[in-house]
Motif scaffolding. Structure first.
Motif, PDB file in Angstrom:
ATOM      1  N   THR A  14      15.616 -81.119 -21.500  1.00  0.00           N
ATOM      2  CA  THR A  14      15.402 -79.831 -22.096  1.00  0.00           C
ATOM      3  C   THR A  14      14.652 -79.134 -21.397  1.00  0.00           C
ATOM      4  OG1 THR A  14      13.549 -80.716 -23.534  1.00  0.00           O
ATOM      5  CG2 THR A  14      15.900 -80.875 -24.406  1.00  0.00           C
ATOM      6  N   ALA A  15      14.779 -77.781 -21.298  1.00  0.00           N
ATOM      7  CA  ALA A  15      13.726 -76.763 -20.804  1.00  0.00           C
ATOM      8  C   ALA A  15      13.523 -75.746 -21.722  1.00  0.00           C
ATOM      9  CB  ALA A  15      14.360 -76.079 -19.661  1.00  0.00           C
ATOM     10  N   LEU A 137      18.269 -70.280 -18.087  1.00  0.00           N
ATOM     11  CA  LEU A 137      18.084 -71.752 -17.471  1.00  0.00           C
ATOM     12  C   LEU A 137      18.358 -71.593 -16.179  1.00  0.00           C
ATOM     13  CD1 LEU A 137      18.012 -74.971 -17.686  1.00  0.00           C
ATOM     14  CD2 LEU A 137      20.379 -74.944 -18.290  1.00  0.00           C
ATOM     15  N   ILE A 138      19.478 -70.883 -15.395  1.00  0.00           N
ATOM     16  CA  ILE A 138      19.773 -70.818 -14.245  1.00  0.00           C
ATOM     17  C   ILE A 138      18.600 -70.152 -13.265  1.00  0.00           C
ATOM     18  CG2 ILE A 138      21.347 -69.859 -12.483  1.00  0.00           C
ATOM     19  CD1 ILE A 138      22.458 -72.065 -14.432  1.00  0.00           C
ATOM     20  N   ASP A 139      18.007 -69.284 -13.861  1.00  0.00           N
ATOM     21  CA  ASP A 139      16.993 -68.321 -13.279  1.00  0.00           C
ATOM     22  C   ASP A 139      15.750 -69.548 -12.992  1.00  0.00           C
ATOM     23  OD1 ASP A 139      18.156 -66.039 -13.280  1.00  0.00           O
ATOM     24  OD2 ASP A 139      17.141 -65.352 -14.630  1.00  0.00           O
ATOM     25  N   SER A 140      15.640 -70.611 -13.929  1.00  0.00           N
ATOM     26  CA  SER A 140      14.574 -71.545 -13.810  1.00  0.00           C
ATOM     27  C   SER A 140      14.868 -72.468 -12.514  1.00  0.00           C
ATOM     28  CB  SER A 140      14.305 -72.387 -15.101  1.00  0.00           C
ATOM     29  OG  SER A 140      15.238 -73.102 -15.310  1.00  0.00           O
ATOM     30  N   PHE A 141      15.991 -72.423 -12.063  1.00  0.00           N
ATOM     31  CA  PHE A 141      16.053 -73.268 -10.780  1.00  0.00           C
ATOM     32  C   PHE A 141      15.973 -72.684  -9.641  1.00  0.00           C
ATOM     33  CE2 PHE A 141      18.626 -75.719 -14.041  1.00  0.00           C
ATOM     34  CZ  PHE A 141      18.295 -77.156 -13.689  1.00  0.00           C
ATOM     35  N   GLY A 142      15.480 -71.308  -9.813  1.00  0.00           N
ATOM     36  CA  GLY A 142      15.620 -70.346  -8.371  1.00  0.00           C
ATOM     37  C   GLY A 142      16.920 -69.913  -7.893  1.00  0.00           C
ATOM     38  N   ILE A 143      18.005 -70.097  -8.586  1.00  0.00           N
ATOM     39  CA  ILE A 143      19.254 -69.897  -8.137  1.00  0.00           C
ATOM     40  C   ILE A 143      19.543 -68.394  -8.141  1.00  0.00           C
ATOM     41  CG2 ILE A 143      21.825 -70.150  -8.460  1.00  0.00           C
ATOM     42  CD1 ILE A 143      20.963 -72.904  -9.475  1.00  0.00           C
ATOM     43  N   GLN A 144      20.138 -67.787  -6.851  1.00  0.00           N
ATOM     44  CA  GLN A 144      20.216 -66.261  -6.783  1.00  0.00           C
ATOM     45  C   GLN A 144      21.754 -65.935  -7.194  1.00  0.00           C
ATOM     46  OE1 GLN A 144      17.482 -64.120  -6.727  1.00  0.00           O
ATOM     47  NE2 GLN A 144      16.280 -65.969  -6.841  1.00  0.00           N
ATOM     48  N   LYS A 145      22.672 -67.120  -7.205  1.00  0.00           N
ATOM     49  CA  LYS A 145      23.810 -66.668  -7.463  1.00  0.00           C
ATOM     50  C   LYS A 145      24.635 -68.097  -7.617  1.00  0.00           C
ATOM     51  CE  LYS A 145      27.915 -63.845  -5.707  1.00  0.00           C
ATOM     52  NZ  LYS A 145      28.163 -62.749  -4.520  1.00  0.00           N
TER      53      LYS A 145
END
Length: 369
Positions: A14-15, A137-145
C-alpha cells in the motif's frame, strides 16, 4: 502451485499518497492505493505498464500471495516471464481502484474524523478519479511516461480515460471488452444489483457492521452480474437443464446452484458499499457517441489496440467498434481485433492463444509503425 512462467510469490503493498480532489469537489485525504509490481523498472524508467482491473478485481493480477496459495492472480495467464505482458522486458504495475475494498481508499477505510469506517459517507468516485489516483501512484515511482496502460471491461474504461487525461504520459493503450459509455441495458443490470443490496434488511443506509452486513443483497447482486459475464452457449454447454448435485433445497437446476455458489462466495471477498460505488462509477462514465466521442478522444496521442469478443453480449463488439470509428475519425493510430469466442464477457480473462499473439505483436511492434 504452478511456478512455471510465473512471477512467483508476490506481495500486495500500500502507498499513502497526497490529497486527491475528486470530480465532485470532495478531497480524499490521504489517498491510499494498494498495488503489486512484477518485473524490474529499467534505469531509464521507460518500460512500465499499468494494468487496470475490472469491477470485482484487485491489485493481485499475477503470481501467488503465499506458498500455500492455490490460485494465482486474476490475469496470471497474461502477466509473467515470456507471457504477453513479459516481466523479462516490462515493469508491470497493478493497483486496486479507489472506491473498492481491496486495500485502496474506499467505503471500508477509516474516516479520520469519526475514527470509524466511512461506509456510505465515502465520497462518490468516478472512473476519472480512479485514474487520477493511479497517476499519483505512478508519479511516486518517478516514472515520466508509461509504455502502456491496459485493461478489460471497467479496466478498459480506465485505460481509455488515461489516454485523454494524460495524453503525453503513455505510448500505448490496450482496451479489451469495454465501452465508451454504458447503454440503458448495462445500467439496468447494475441498478438491479444495487437495489438488491439496498433492499437487504441489514443495509442500514450503508452504515452496517462487519458482522451484520447485507450479505444476501450482495450475493443476489453478484448472481445477476455473473449471468452477464457468460454467454448463452457457454451456459448451455456447462449446465444445460441439468439438476444440481445433492438436494434441491436451493435450486432445481445446476445453473441455479452455480449462481448461488458464486453469490455466496463473493460476499466473503467484497463489500456491498464498494459494489454500489464501483457500479455507479461505471454507469456514470460517458465519453459520448459519434462526433461527441470523436471530440472526447481527440487529445489522445498514444497508439491503441482494441479487442472485442464475438460472444460478449454485455459489452458487445459494436461498442468497441464505436471507439475504433471515433479514433479513426480523430486520426489516431488504432488496431482492432474481434476474437471469436464462446465464453462471453469473461473471454478477456481466460487463456486464449490468439489473444496472447495479438497483445504480443502489438507491444513488440515499433511505436512509429
Amino acid at each position: 502451485m504452478d511456478l512455471e512462467r510465473s512471477v512467483g510469490i508476490v506481495e500486495t503493498k500500500t502507498a499513502t499518497l497526497g490529497d486527491l480532489r475528486l470530480d465532485n469537489g470532495s478531497v480524499l485525504s490521504p489517498t491510499v492505493i494498494a498495488y503489486e509490481t512484477y518485473g524490474t523498472l529499467s534505469p531509464e524508467k521507460d518500460n512500465a505498464i499499468l494494468i487496470c482491473h475490472a469491477l470485482s478485481g484487485d491489485a493481485h493480477a499475477a503470481g501467488y500471495l503465499s506458498s500455500s496459495d492455490k490460485r494465482p492472480g486474476w490475469w496470471d495467464d497474461y502477466v509473467g516471464p515470456g507471457k504477453s505482458f513479459d516481466t523479462n522486458q516490462f515493469f508491470i504495475i497493478s493497483s486496486n481502484v479507489i472506491g473498492g475494498c481491496k486495500g485502496s481508499s474506499g467505503p471500508m477505510s477509516i474516516n479520520p474524523v469519526s475514527g470509524k469506517p466511512y461506509g456510505s459517507s465515502f465520497p462518490f468516485v468516478s472512473i476519472k478519479d480512479m485514474v487520477e489516483a493511479q497517476k499519483l501512484l505512478i508519479d511516486s515511482f518517478g516514472i515520466q511516461k508509461l509504455f502502456c496502460v491496459a485493461g478489460g471491461s471497467m479496466g478498459g474504461m480506465q485505460a481509455l480515460q488515461w489516454s485523454i487525461s494524460y495524453p503525453d504520459f503513455l505510448t500505448n493503450c490496450i482496451i479489451l471488452a469495454s465501452s465508451p459509455e454504458h447503454s440503458a441495458m448495462q445500467i439496468a443490470f447494475n441498478e438491479v444489483g444495487r437495489q438488491a443490496i439496498l433492499s437487504d434488511p441489514n443495509w442500514n443506509n450503508g452504515l452496517y457492521e462487519d458482522n451484520a452486513s447485507p450479505r444476501k443483497g450482495l450475493a443476489l447482486a453478484r448472481m445477476v452480474g455473473h449471468i452477464t459475464y457468460l454467454s448463452d452457449d457457454k451456459m448451455r454447454e456447462k449446465f444445460g437443464r441439468n439438476p444440481p448435485r445433492g438436494n434441491l433445497l436451493n435450486s432445481d437446476f445446476a445453473v441455479g446452484s452455480y449462481l448461488i455458489y458464486q453469490g455466496e462466495s463473493f460476499v466473503d471477498r467484497f463489500d456491498a458499499n464498494s459494489y454500489i460505488y464501483v457500479t455507479k462509477a461505471l454507469d456514470h462514465f460517458s465519453l459520448g457517441k459519434g462526433q461527441e466521442l470523436t471530440k472526447a478522444l481527440s487529445p489522445a496521442q498514444c497508439r491503441f489496440l482494441i479487442i472485442s469478443y464475438s460472444s460478449d453480449w454485455l459489452y458487445p463488439p459494436a461498442q468497441s467498434r464505436e471507439i475504433v470509428k471515433s479514433l479513426e475519425a480523430a486520426d489516431k493510430r488504432v488496431f482492432y481485433v474481434e476474437l471469436n469466442t464462446k465464453e462471453g464477457h469473461d473471454s478477456f480473462l481466460l487463456p486464449n492463444s490468439k489473444q496472447e499473439d495479438v497483445i504480443n505483436g502489438f507491444l513488440k511492434m515499433p511505436v512509429d509503425e
